[in-house]
Design a protein around this motif. Sequence first.
Motif, PDB file in Angstrom:
ATOM      1  N   CYS A  77     -19.294 -40.371 -13.727  1.00  0.00           N
ATOM      2  CA  CYS A  77     -19.246 -38.999 -14.242  1.00  0.00           C
ATOM      3  C   CYS A  77     -20.178 -39.113 -15.307  1.00  0.00           C
ATOM      4  O   CYS A  77     -20.139 -39.965 -16.296  1.00  0.00           O
ATOM      5  CB  CYS A  77     -18.166 -38.786 -14.802  1.00  0.00           C
ATOM      6  SG  CYS A  77     -17.909 -36.966 -15.952  1.00  0.00           S
ATOM      7  N   THR A  78     -21.211 -38.434 -15.660  1.00  0.00           N
ATOM      8  CA  THR A  78     -22.537 -38.119 -16.290  1.00  0.00           C
ATOM      9  C   THR A  78     -22.789 -39.711 -17.031  1.00  0.00           C
ATOM     10  O   THR A  78     -22.383 -40.152 -17.951  1.00  0.00           O
ATOM     11  CB  THR A  78     -21.776 -37.501 -18.027  1.00  0.00           C
ATOM     12  OG1 THR A  78     -21.617 -36.266 -17.198  1.00  0.00           O
ATOM     13  CG2 THR A  78     -22.832 -37.846 -18.576  1.00  0.00           C
ATOM     14  N   GLY A  79     -22.747 -40.566 -16.072  1.00  0.00           N
ATOM     15  CA  GLY A  79     -23.483 -42.174 -16.561  1.00  0.00           C
ATOM     16  C   GLY A  79     -22.165 -42.916 -16.418  1.00  0.00           C
ATOM     17  O   GLY A  79     -22.145 -44.420 -16.641  1.00  0.00           O
ATOM     18  N   GLU A  80     -21.027 -42.793 -16.568  1.00  0.00           N
ATOM     19  CA  GLU A  80     -20.163 -43.882 -16.739  1.00  0.00           C
ATOM     20  C   GLU A  80     -19.362 -43.802 -15.489  1.00  0.00           C
ATOM     21  O   GLU A  80     -19.372 -42.465 -14.504  1.00  0.00           O
ATOM     22  CB  GLU A  80     -18.983 -43.023 -17.728  1.00  0.00           C
ATOM     23  CG  GLU A  80     -19.191 -43.126 -19.078  1.00  0.00           C
ATOM     24  CD  GLU A  80     -18.214 -43.001 -19.786  1.00  0.00           C
ATOM     25  OE1 GLU A  80     -16.810 -42.964 -19.704  1.00  0.00           O
ATOM     26  OE2 GLU A  80     -18.442 -42.281 -21.307  1.00  0.00           O
ATOM     27  N   VAL A  81     -18.985 -45.141 -14.736  1.00  0.00           N
ATOM     28  CA  VAL A  81     -18.087 -45.409 -13.554  1.00  0.00           C
ATOM     29  C   VAL A  81     -16.430 -46.092 -14.020  1.00  0.00           C
ATOM     30  O   VAL A  81     -16.241 -45.983 -15.178  1.00  0.00           O
ATOM     31  CB  VAL A  81     -18.801 -46.566 -13.263  1.00  0.00           C
ATOM     32  CG1 VAL A  81     -18.139 -47.104 -11.715  1.00  0.00           C
ATOM     33  CG2 VAL A  81     -20.263 -46.215 -13.020  1.00  0.00           C
ATOM     34  N   GLN A  82     -15.518 -45.473 -13.389  1.00  0.00           N
ATOM     35  CA  GLN A  82     -14.227 -45.898 -13.303  1.00  0.00           C
ATOM     36  C   GLN A  82     -14.051 -45.747 -11.876  1.00  0.00           C
ATOM     37  O   GLN A  82     -13.681 -45.534 -11.314  1.00  0.00           O
ATOM     38  CB  GLN A  82     -13.220 -44.820 -14.094  1.00  0.00           C
ATOM     39  CG  GLN A  82     -14.162 -44.172 -15.244  1.00  0.00           C
ATOM     40  CD  GLN A  82     -13.745 -45.571 -16.232  1.00  0.00           C
ATOM     41  OE1 GLN A  82     -12.286 -45.623 -16.334  1.00  0.00           O
ATOM     42  NE2 GLN A  82     -14.221 -45.163 -17.987  1.00  0.00           N
ATOM     43  N   ASP A  83     -13.103 -47.180 -11.906  1.00  0.00           N
ATOM     44  CA  ASP A  83     -12.087 -47.253 -10.207  1.00  0.00           C
ATOM     45  C   ASP A  83     -10.838 -46.311 -10.517  1.00  0.00           C
ATOM     46  O   ASP A  83     -10.053 -47.140 -12.245  1.00  0.00           O
ATOM     47  CB  ASP A  83     -12.857 -48.624  -9.784  1.00  0.00           C
ATOM     48  CG  ASP A  83     -13.212 -49.183 -10.069  1.00  0.00           C
ATOM     49  OD1 ASP A  83     -14.204 -48.248  -9.621  1.00  0.00           O
ATOM     50  OD2 ASP A  83     -13.667 -50.479  -9.700  1.00  0.00           O
ATOM     51  N   LEU A  84     -10.317 -45.637 -10.053  1.00  0.00           N
ATOM     52  CA  LEU A  84      -9.166 -45.154 -10.385  1.00  0.00           C
ATOM     53  C   LEU A  84      -8.203 -45.374  -8.708  1.00  0.00           C
ATOM     54  O   LEU A  84      -8.533 -46.426  -7.373  1.00  0.00           O
ATOM     55  CB  LEU A  84      -9.061 -44.242 -10.679  1.00  0.00           C
ATOM     56  CG  LEU A  84      -9.757 -43.384 -11.576  1.00  0.00           C
ATOM     57  CD1 LEU A  84     -10.747 -43.374 -12.007  1.00  0.00           C
ATOM     58  CD2 LEU A  84      -9.219 -42.073 -11.327  1.00  0.00           C
ATOM     59  N   THR A  85      -7.362 -46.143  -8.705  1.00  0.00           N
ATOM     60  CA  THR A  85      -6.301 -46.615  -7.593  1.00  0.00           C
ATOM     61  C   THR A  85      -4.703 -45.337  -8.149  1.00  0.00           C
ATOM     62  O   THR A  85      -5.114 -44.234  -8.728  1.00  0.00           O
ATOM     63  CB  THR A  85      -5.889 -47.353  -7.459  1.00  0.00           C
ATOM     64  OG1 THR A  85      -5.419 -48.071  -6.614  1.00  0.00           O
ATOM     65  CG2 THR A  85      -5.111 -48.130  -8.859  1.00  0.00           C
ATOM     66  N   ASP A  86      -3.992 -45.050  -6.873  1.00  0.00           N
ATOM     67  CA  ASP A  86      -2.720 -44.657  -6.682  1.00  0.00           C
ATOM     68  C   ASP A  86      -2.092 -44.084  -7.669  1.00  0.00           C
ATOM     69  O   ASP A  86      -1.594 -44.989  -8.878  1.00  0.00           O
ATOM     70  CB  ASP A  86      -1.742 -45.718  -6.198  1.00  0.00           C
ATOM     71  CG  ASP A  86      -2.208 -45.668  -4.885  1.00  0.00           C
ATOM     72  OD1 ASP A  86      -2.924 -45.545  -4.293  1.00  0.00           O
ATOM     73  OD2 ASP A  86      -1.459 -46.261  -3.929  1.00  0.00           O
ATOM     74  N   GLY A  87      -2.478 -42.839  -8.377  1.00  0.00           N
ATOM     75  CA  GLY A  87      -0.817 -41.907  -9.610  1.00  0.00           C
ATOM     76  C   GLY A  87      -2.477 -42.007 -10.569  1.00  0.00           C
ATOM     77  O   GLY A  87      -2.101 -41.662 -11.597  1.00  0.00           O
ATOM     78  N   ASP A  88      -3.650 -42.789 -10.317  1.00  0.00           N
ATOM     79  CA  ASP A  88      -5.160 -42.934 -11.900  1.00  0.00           C
ATOM     80  C   ASP A  88      -5.306 -41.368 -11.746  1.00  0.00           C
ATOM     81  O   ASP A  88      -5.086 -40.609 -10.617  1.00  0.00           O
ATOM     82  CB  ASP A  88      -5.647 -43.455 -11.746  1.00  0.00           C
ATOM     83  CG  ASP A  88      -5.431 -45.148 -12.308  1.00  0.00           C
ATOM     84  OD1 ASP A  88      -4.383 -45.324 -12.389  1.00  0.00           O
ATOM     85  OD2 ASP A  88      -6.168 -46.050 -11.547  1.00  0.00           O
ATOM     86  N   THR A  89      -5.565 -40.863 -12.940  1.00  0.00           N
ATOM     87  CA  THR A  89      -6.352 -38.955 -12.821  1.00  0.00           C
ATOM     88  C   THR A  89      -7.213 -39.296 -13.851  1.00  0.00           C
ATOM     89  O   THR A  89      -7.416 -39.955 -14.532  1.00  0.00           O
ATOM     90  CB  THR A  89      -4.933 -37.959 -13.095  1.00  0.00           C
ATOM     91  OG1 THR A  89      -4.210 -37.911 -12.458  1.00  0.00           O
ATOM     92  CG2 THR A  89      -5.234 -37.036 -13.559  1.00  0.00           C
ATOM     93  N   VAL A  90      -8.051 -38.081 -13.226  1.00  0.00           N
ATOM     94  CA  VAL A  90     -10.075 -38.064 -13.861  1.00  0.00           C
ATOM     95  C   VAL A  90      -9.956 -36.798 -14.118  1.00  0.00           C
ATOM     96  O   VAL A  90      -9.164 -36.163 -12.867  1.00  0.00           O
ATOM     97  CB  VAL A  90     -10.448 -38.863 -13.436  1.00  0.00           C
ATOM     98  CG1 VAL A  90     -11.283 -38.517 -11.313  1.00  0.00           C
ATOM     99  CG2 VAL A  90     -12.118 -38.912 -14.669  1.00  0.00           C
ATOM    100  N   LEU A  91      -9.852 -36.234 -15.487  1.00  0.00           N
ATOM    101  CA  LEU A  91     -10.486 -34.882 -15.128  1.00  0.00           C
ATOM    102  C   LEU A  91     -11.985 -34.668 -15.819  1.00  0.00           C
ATOM    103  O   LEU A  91     -12.598 -35.474 -16.346  1.00  0.00           O
ATOM    104  CB  LEU A  91     -10.003 -33.723 -16.739  1.00  0.00           C
ATOM    105  CG  LEU A  91     -10.282 -32.695 -16.262  1.00  0.00           C
ATOM    106  CD1 LEU A  91      -9.663 -31.363 -15.831  1.00  0.00           C
ATOM    107  CD2 LEU A  91      -9.154 -32.207 -18.593  1.00  0.00           C
ATOM    108  N   ILE A  92     -12.722 -34.699 -14.883  1.00  0.00           N
ATOM    109  CA  ILE A  92     -14.117 -34.118 -14.851  1.00  0.00           C
ATOM    110  C   ILE A  92     -14.414 -32.788 -15.980  1.00  0.00           C
ATOM    111  O   ILE A  92     -14.135 -31.619 -15.071  1.00  0.00           O
ATOM    112  CB  ILE A  92     -15.470 -33.827 -13.444  1.00  0.00           C
ATOM    113  CG1 ILE A  92     -14.287 -34.810 -12.893  1.00  0.00           C
ATOM    114  CG2 ILE A  92     -16.552 -33.797 -13.519  1.00  0.00           C
ATOM    115  CD1 ILE A  92     -15.069 -36.264 -13.198  1.00  0.00           C
TER     116      ILE A  92
END
Length: 157
Positions: A77-92
């Motif tokens: 998202c906008t040049g940033e990288v995040q690894d997510l797994t079970d239960g994680d949430t991200v708002l774009i």
Amino acid sequence: MMDQGSGDRALVRRAGEGTHNQTFDLQRTFLVRSDESKGAFSHWIENVPAGAGPPMHVHHREQEMFRVLAGQFRFWCTGEVQDLTDGDTVLIPKGAPHTFKNIGPGEGQLLITLTPGEGDGFFLEVERLGLTPSRDMPQIVEIAGRYGVEFLGPPPA
């Protein structure tokens, strides 16, 4: 029986119910379509095969929220990288270039919400017309534009 949520009545979806959709080799089930929420949001479960994900894109009208139900995903998202797994949430945020990829060994599952919700019509229209990226990308890009979605290119390596 599914109640359509009209007036002051609740909309109830039981496990396995909803509007099933398959576009871009991804299976999704719309739990709440935008036409059922008066355009406020759409909400669905998406099954993502290992290694799969959409091209880099922007929603010019909506925020998009992802909750990982199962699996491992990499989000850009906008040049940033995040690894997510079970239960994680991200708002774009609206207008942010973003994508995701299933980086786990098997199929993963996401719970996705768009707000406002009319973007679900893009998937429904592409499926109804039987379009595939390998042969119909110009028409898919035109439809996406009508829903405020702009494709920016392939996901990062």
